[in-house]
Design a protein around this motif. Structure first.
Motif, PDB file in Angstrom:
ATOM      1  N   ASN A 172       1.722  21.369   4.911  1.00 17.17           N
ATOM      2  CA  ASN A 172       0.575  21.914   5.632  1.00 17.17           C
ATOM      3  C   ASN A 172      -0.638  20.990   5.678  1.00 17.17           C
ATOM      4  OD1 ASN A 172       1.593  24.638   6.283  1.00 17.17           O
ATOM      5  ND2 ASN A 172       1.648  24.893   4.063  1.00 17.17           N
ATOM      6  N   THR A 173      -0.735  20.096   4.699  1.00 18.16           N
ATOM      7  CA  THR A 173      -1.927  19.250   4.616  1.00 18.16           C
ATOM      8  C   THR A 173      -1.568  17.837   4.180  1.00 18.16           C
ATOM      9  OG1 THR A 173      -3.257  21.167   3.944  1.00 18.16           O
ATOM     10  CG2 THR A 173      -4.231  18.995   3.607  1.00 18.16           C
ATOM     11  N   ILE A 174      -2.126  16.858   4.873  1.00 15.61           N
ATOM     12  CA  ILE A 174      -2.097  15.462   4.448  1.00 15.61           C
ATOM     13  C   ILE A 174      -3.519  15.104   4.044  1.00 15.61           C
ATOM     14  CG2 ILE A 174      -1.743  13.064   5.159  1.00 15.61           C
ATOM     15  CD1 ILE A 174       0.284  14.111   7.221  1.00 15.61           C
ATOM     16  N   GLU A 175      -3.694  14.635   2.817  1.00 17.54           N
ATOM     17  CA  GLU A 175      -5.045  14.344   2.335  1.00 17.54           C
ATOM     18  C   GLU A 175      -5.155  12.915   1.842  1.00 17.54           C
ATOM     19  OE1 GLU A 175      -8.501  16.363  -0.494  1.00 17.54           O
ATOM     20  OE2 GLU A 175      -6.406  16.913  -0.763  1.00 17.54           O
ATOM     21  N   LEU A 176      -6.252  12.263   2.222  1.00 17.83           N
ATOM     22  CA  LEU A 176      -6.586  10.919   1.742  1.00 17.83           C
ATOM     23  C   LEU A 176      -7.801  11.034   0.830  1.00 17.83           C
ATOM     24  CD1 LEU A 176      -4.877  10.363   4.343  1.00 17.83           C
ATOM     25  CD2 LEU A 176      -6.287   8.346   4.698  1.00 17.83           C
ATOM     26  N   GLN A 177      -7.693  10.423  -0.350  1.00 15.30           N
ATOM     27  CA  GLN A 177      -8.793  10.441  -1.301  1.00 15.30           C
ATOM     28  C   GLN A 177      -9.155   9.004  -1.665  1.00 15.30           C
ATOM     29  OE1 GLN A 177      -6.337  13.274  -3.806  1.00 15.30           O
ATOM     30  NE2 GLN A 177      -8.387  14.036  -4.284  1.00 15.30           N
ATOM     31  N   GLN A 178     -10.293   8.562  -1.152  1.00 16.08           N
ATOM     32  CA  GLN A 178     -10.788   7.212  -1.440  1.00 16.08           C
ATOM     33  C   GLN A 178      -9.737   6.143  -1.129  1.00 16.08           C
ATOM     34  OE1 GLN A 178     -14.045   6.789  -2.257  1.00 16.08           O
ATOM     35  NE2 GLN A 178     -14.210   9.005  -2.026  1.00 16.08           N
ATOM     36  N   THR A 179      -8.980   6.361  -0.075  1.00 12.07           N
ATOM     37  CA  THR A 179      -7.917   5.432   0.304  1.00 12.07           C
ATOM     38  C   THR A 179      -8.498   4.213   1.011  1.00 12.07           C
ATOM     39  OG1 THR A 179      -6.446   7.329   0.588  1.00 12.07           O
ATOM     40  CG2 THR A 179      -5.712   5.237   1.516  1.00 12.07           C
ATOM     41  N   LEU A 180      -7.950   3.036   0.676  1.00 13.12           N
ATOM     42  CA  LEU A 180      -8.422   1.787   1.277  1.00 13.12           C
ATOM     43  C   LEU A 180      -7.312   0.746   1.168  1.00 13.12           C
ATOM     44  CD1 LEU A 180     -11.059   0.378   2.448  1.00 13.12           C
ATOM     45  CD2 LEU A 180     -11.335  -0.568   0.140  1.00 13.12           C
ATOM     46  N   PRO A 181      -7.031   0.023   2.256  1.00 13.93           N
ATOM     47  CA  PRO A 181      -6.047  -1.065   2.145  1.00 13.93           C
ATOM     48  C   PRO A 181      -6.477  -2.070   1.081  1.00 13.93           C
ATOM     49  CG  PRO A 181      -6.562  -0.622   4.457  1.00 13.93           C
ATOM     50  CD  PRO A 181      -7.549   0.158   3.635  1.00 13.93           C
ATOM     51  N   GLU A 182      -5.535  -2.529   0.287  1.00 19.21           N
ATOM     52  CA  GLU A 182      -5.866  -3.490  -0.762  1.00 19.21           C
ATOM     53  C   GLU A 182      -6.510  -4.748  -0.197  1.00 19.21           C
ATOM     54  OE1 GLU A 182      -2.295  -4.188  -2.948  1.00 19.21           O
ATOM     55  OE2 GLU A 182      -2.439  -2.306  -4.075  1.00 19.21           O
ATOM     56  N   VAL A 183      -6.115  -5.133   1.010  1.00 22.81           N
ATOM     57  CA  VAL A 183      -6.672  -6.341   1.610  1.00 22.81           C
ATOM     58  C   VAL A 183      -8.162  -6.188   1.910  1.00 22.81           C
ATOM     59  CG1 VAL A 183      -6.167  -5.716   4.015  1.00 22.81           C
ATOM     60  CG2 VAL A 183      -6.194  -8.132   3.335  1.00 22.81           C
ATOM     61  N   PHE A 184      -8.643  -4.932   2.004  1.00 19.60           N
ATOM     62  CA  PHE A 184     -10.059  -4.686   2.268  1.00 19.60           C
ATOM     63  C   PHE A 184     -10.876  -4.588   0.985  1.00 19.60           C
ATOM     64  CE2 PHE A 184      -9.282  -2.309   6.559  1.00 19.60           C
ATOM     65  CZ  PHE A 184      -8.832  -3.494   7.116  1.00 19.60           C
ATOM     66  N   ALA A 185     -10.220  -4.574  -0.154  1.00 18.54           N
ATOM     67  CA  ALA A 185     -10.935  -4.409  -1.425  1.00 18.54           C
ATOM     68  C   ALA A 185     -11.968  -5.515  -1.599  1.00 18.54           C
ATOM     69  CB  ALA A 185      -9.950  -4.427  -2.584  1.00 18.54           C
ATOM     70  N   GLY A 186     -13.143  -5.131  -2.001  1.00 14.55           N
ATOM     71  CA  GLY A 186     -14.208  -6.105  -2.205  1.00 14.55           C
ATOM     72  C   GLY A 186     -15.081  -6.334  -0.989  1.00 14.55           C
ATOM     73  N   ARG A 187     -14.662  -5.810   0.158  1.00 11.33           N
ATOM     74  CA  ARG A 187     -15.505  -5.957   1.347  1.00 11.33           C
ATOM     75  C   ARG A 187     -16.716  -5.041   1.240  1.00 11.33           C
ATOM     76  NH1 ARG A 187     -11.873  -6.172   6.882  1.00 11.33           N
ATOM     77  NH2 ARG A 187     -10.412  -7.834   6.252  1.00 11.33           N
ATOM     78  N   ASP A 188     -17.855  -5.568   1.602  1.00 14.45           N
ATOM     79  CA  ASP A 188     -19.077  -4.767   1.606  1.00 14.45           C
ATOM     80  C   ASP A 188     -19.320  -4.210   3.006  1.00 14.45           C
ATOM     81  OD1 ASP A 188     -19.622  -5.350  -1.079  1.00 14.45           O
ATOM     82  OD2 ASP A 188     -20.619  -7.237  -0.530  1.00 14.45           O
ATOM     83  N   GLY A 189     -19.949  -3.073   3.050  1.00  8.60           N
ATOM     84  CA  GLY A 189     -20.403  -2.524   4.323  1.00  8.60           C
ATOM     85  C   GLY A 189     -19.327  -1.927   5.196  1.00  8.60           C
ATOM     86  N   ILE A 190     -18.226  -1.440   4.600  1.00 10.92           N
ATOM     87  CA  ILE A 190     -17.205  -0.765   5.402  1.00 10.92           C
ATOM     88  C   ILE A 190     -17.737   0.594   5.840  1.00 10.92           C
ATOM     89  CG2 ILE A 190     -14.916   0.314   5.352  1.00 10.92           C
ATOM     90  CD1 ILE A 190     -13.985  -1.895   3.511  1.00 10.92           C
ATOM     91  N   VAL A 191     -17.807   0.793   7.152  1.00  5.54           N
ATOM     92  CA  VAL A 191     -18.269   2.062   7.706  1.00  5.54           C
ATOM     93  C   VAL A 191     -17.092   2.716   8.405  1.00  5.54           C
ATOM     94  CG1 VAL A 191     -19.869   3.188   9.282  1.00  5.54           C
ATOM     95  CG2 VAL A 191     -20.600   1.161   8.009  1.00  5.54           C
TER      96      VAL A 191
END
Length: 214
Positions: free
Chosen positions: A2-21
């Protein structure tokens, strides 16, 4: 499901990037069965990665993705396969059809796994989408737009709680996009399925319940 939930999900390749909106990355987001969602994205922002994470083809992300509160990282392979067979469909951006097989054979491969659609229903969709004459033609000899329509039909050949569609109309004219939207709306209503569509420009024309920016 019934539900698909994302919690603080982020591609590892984006880790450390500042200013992701984003309305999705590094957020808590829930997709509900029976609702239609559009995820608009610029190229390179991870929309195909998002679909692959949810579908279970990739796991190179931070955070949690859960189905009905269960973290999908903990699912054994047998359960992942059963979910893809009975609950979660996918139309990949790159389609993943077999060039050496005909249009019908590509669809039949999926339908044999589920036994969900009658051949006459598949033929009806081919006719509505203007590819009835491609039934026995090898996919490798078809245009990308024709292949998109074959892949779309294949994605509907299973039970569905959710279906993911990654740029499903990128190579289609407006007329065929409208037909695809009508068929998808009808089938989603019958099955009570949720629909998650991604786009970097041309959108599948549905009555979306929510539009998000990636």
């Amino acid at each position: 499901m019934n539900t698909i939930e994302l919690q603080q999900t982020l591609p590892e390749v984006f880790a450390g990037r500042d200013g992701i909106v984003s309305d999705v990355w590094h957020r808590q987001v829930a997709f509900q069965k029976g609702q239609k969602y559009l995820i608009e994205a610029a190229s390179g922002t991870g929309k195909s990665s998002l679909c692959s994470y949810i579908y279970g083809y990739r796991s190179d992300y931070q955070g949690i993705i859960s189905f009905d509160g269960e973290n999908i990282r903990k699912f054994p392979m047998a359960r992942r396969v059963e979910i893809r067979r009975r609950s979660l469909g996918m139309l990949f951006q790159e389609l993943r059809l077999f060039d050496e097989l005909t249009a019908w054979e590509n669809v039949q491969l999926k339908n044999r796994l589920t036994g969900f659609r009658e051949k006459k229903q598949v033929k009806r969709w081919f006719e509505e989408l203007g590819i009835a004459d491609k039934w026995d033609q090898k996919v490798g000899r078809m245009s990308f737009g024709q292949q998109q329509r074959v892949a779309f039909v294949r994605a509907l050949c299973q039970p569905l709680d959710f279906v993911l569609m990654d740029e499903p109309v990128s190579h289609l004219d407006d007329g065929n996009a409208q037909i695809m939207a009508r068929i998808l709306t009808e089938e989603a209503q019958k099955l009570g399925a949720g629909v998650i569509v991604t786009s970097i420009g041309k959108n599948l024309p549905l009555a979306y319940d929510r539009v998000m920016k990636l």
